[in-house]
Write a protein that holds these residues in place. Structure first.
Motif, short mmCIF file in Angstrom:
data_model
loop_
_atom_site.label_atom_id
_atom_site.label_comp_id
_atom_site.label_asym_id
_atom_site.label_seq_id
_atom_site.Cartn_x
_atom_site.Cartn_y
_atom_site.Cartn_z
N ARG A 1 0.69 -1.25 -0.08
CA ARG A 1 -0.04 -0.03 0.02
C ARG A 1 0.78 1.33 -0.01
O ARG A 1 0.66 2.30 -0.58
CB ARG A 1 -1.00 -0.20 1.19
N LEU B 1 -5.04 2.44 0.99
CA LEU B 1 -4.96 2.65 2.48
C LEU B 1 -3.91 2.91 3.09
O LEU B 1 -2.96 1.92 3.30
CB LEU B 1 -5.88 1.47 3.08
N ILE C 1 -1.83 5.58 5.99
CA ILE C 1 -2.00 6.98 6.63
C ILE C 1 -0.58 7.82 6.77
O ILE C 1 0.52 7.08 6.29
CB ILE C 1 -2.08 6.31 8.42
N HIS D 1 1.42 13.88 11.21
CA HIS D 1 0.89 13.95 12.36
C HIS D 1 1.18 14.95 13.23
O HIS D 1 0.41 15.94 13.70
CB HIS D 1 1.35 12.63 13.30
N LEU E 1 -6.28 -2.00 7.81
CA LEU E 1 -4.74 -1.59 8.56
C LEU E 1 -4.31 -2.55 9.40
O LEU E 1 -5.22 -3.34 9.87
CB LEU E 1 -5.37 -0.33 9.32
N ALA F 1 -0.95 -1.69 14.34
CA ALA F 1 0.12 -0.46 14.56
C ALA F 1 -0.50 0.70 13.90
O ALA F 1 -0.49 1.55 14.39
CB ALA F 1 1.47 -0.79 14.08
N GLU F 2 -0.92 0.46 12.45
CA GLU F 2 -1.46 1.43 11.66
C GLU F 2 -2.91 2.06 12.40
O GLU F 2 -3.24 3.36 12.47
CB GLU F 2 -1.53 1.23 10.44
N HIS F 3 -3.49 1.28 13.10
CA HIS F 3 -4.81 1.41 13.70
C HIS F 3 -4.67 2.58 14.88
O HIS F 3 -5.33 3.30 15.25
CB HIS F 3 -5.69 0.31 14.12
N ARG G 1 -1.75 4.52 15.29
CA ARG G 1 -1.35 5.68 14.66
C ARG G 1 -2.43 6.60 14.25
O ARG G 1 -2.81 7.45 14.55
CB ARG G 1 -0.48 5.38 13.57
N LEU G 2 -3.51 5.94 13.67
CA LEU G 2 -4.61 6.64 12.98
C LEU G 2 -5.43 7.08 14.16
O LEU G 2 -5.87 8.26 14.14
CB LEU G 2 -5.49 5.85 12.18
#
Lengths: 405, 20
Positions: free
Chosen positions: A163, A391, A393, A399, B5, B8-10, B12-13
């Motif tokens: 991704r 998908l 982040i 951030h 996700l 770890a991504e969860h 962070r989000l």
């Protein structure tokens, strides 16, 4: 270097590589326009081995399409040299130069121990680094490349890292310096777009974008602006999305409708006028290119549906936000045609001032001078992949922006 | 110009969205 000389070098590259080209003006006589170019093996298969698009004035677009196709060929699997690969543990990469990368949490938790990397040299400063191949080579992580991964001894599972894979930061030029400048500007441009997305959709709502007053555009930029409105059939908004790095970055934008997704073009250059020109001509290119697209599910946002905030980023509807925009005059600056070498030095200095180091790898340098490179700047964002439906982040840089707005 | 996700991504989000 003149366009005619660049075209000569492009054709010399094809001769060296044993390729022939087929090109066409997608804009059918418009100016500015977009050209497409397919490359074919001499006496080989009828399928193209690479494809590229170019934008700008007709000759600029024609030559640009040829060079983009050459870039895609030289940075693709056809020229992959497995002997250049060095293997590194993903956890070590996550703790090293890529600790500020968006995919670091994935690298840190990976069970594999041998990830294919290539060695990059710093742009200024010292200390080469190993960069995971998947970051720049989407073809390497696909199911069909299993044999290549076996060849390198790579034992990693890329089912999530795929991704975060894209070829952004790859560029070609008539010489290494030109390729490096294009690649650096592209990395900065994608980062600026990524941060814009974070500010627009993942912060607390106080963000006011900078909208360029179309009445203040220089003549050639205004010409491209008018063509963009004609091609898209929609009012075009030109936004200044320059990041803290400070290299002027522009985005030409039209919102999504019930018939098509948002459309945009972006451009980055030390010259604001050239950045705007690239943004507007890219919008023209992507709109004209819709008729050529065979992208299948690409741009399908269904995979983002479980995450409304990310889905909003992917949809990229700025309609409400543009009502709160700050309207600014186009930046009037003295435009000097500085050679690529000098521009590279200035951009590297601007990155260093913000604490970032660029790293480069030469993918291929041909005897005729045509050179393909890849540049990566650890810590800069690639969150713009969300607009493809990926998908992903943001990383720590995104951030920090979200929490400081 | 096949989507979930990791844990770890969860995390962070969720941390990022908590700033909104």
């Amino acid at each position: 270097m003149s366009l005619a000389e660049a075209a000569k070098r492009g054709l010399a590259a094809l001769a060296v590589l044993g390729l022939r080209k087929e090109s066409a003006d997608v804009g059918r006589g418009r100016d500015p326009t977009a050209w497409r170019c397919g490359l074919y093996a001499d006496g080989g298969d009828v399928s193209p081995v690479a494809f590229g698009m170019g934008k700008g004035r007709p000759e600029e677009a024609r030559v640009g399409a040829l060079f983009e196709a050459v870039e895609h060929y030289l940075t693709g699997p056809a020229w992959f040299d497995s002997t250049a690969v060095e293997l590194a543990g993903p956890a070590g990469l996550a703790a090293g130069p890529f600790h500020e990368d968006a995919c670091a949490p994935l690298l840190a938790g990976m069970p594999g121990r041998r990830m294919a990397c290539l060695r990059y040299r710093p742009l200024g400063g010292q200390g080469a680094v190993l960069v995971p191949l998947f970051l720049s080579a989407p073809w390497y992580v696909e199911a069909g490349a299993a044999r290549l991964r076996d060849l390198t001894g790579d034992d990693c599972d890329y089912s999530h890292l795929v991704r975060y894979s894209c070829n952004s930061g790859s560029a070609v030029g008539v010489a290494a310096s030109e390729a490096l400048l294009h690649a650096l500007n592209e990395v900065i441009e994608r980062d600026a777009l990524s941060l814009f997305l974070v500010r627009a959709f993942l912060s607390d709502g106080r963000f006011r974008p900078r909208l360029i007053d179309a009445g203040t555009l220089p003549y050639s930029t205004a010409q491209a602006y008018a063509t963009a409105e004609d091609v898209t059939g929609s009012p075009v908004q030109l936004l200044d999305i320059t990041s803290d790095v400070g290299v002027p970055t522009m985005m030409a934008y039209t919102p999504p409708t019930s018939r098509h997704p948002h459309r945009r073009g972006t451009g980055t250059s030390l010259s604001p006028a050239y950045a705007a020109w690239r943004a507007l001509t890219e919008l023209i290119q992507v709109t004209l290119g819709e008729s050529l697209s065979q992208s299948g599910p690409r741009g399908d946002l269904a995979g983002l549906a479980a995450h409304p905030a990310l889905h909003a980023c992917g949809r990229f509807d700025l309609t409400g936000l543009l009502g709160e925009a700050r309207v600014v005059a186009f930046p009037q600056t003295a435009e000097a045609g500085e050679p690529p070498e000098g521009q590279v030095r200035r951009v590297v200095t601007m990155l260093a001032a913000r604490g970032y180091t660029g790293y480069r790898r030469t993918a291929r340098a041909l005897a005729c001078g045509v050179t393909a490179v890849h540049v990566i700047v650890p810590g800069l964002e690639r969150f713009m992949l969300v607009t493809d439906g990926n998908l992903v982040i943001p990383g720590p840089r995104g951030h920090a922006i979200a929490s400081s707005e | 110009f096949d989507q979930h996700l990791t844990q770890a991504e969860h995390e962070r989000l969720a941390e990022l969205l908590s700033t909104m």
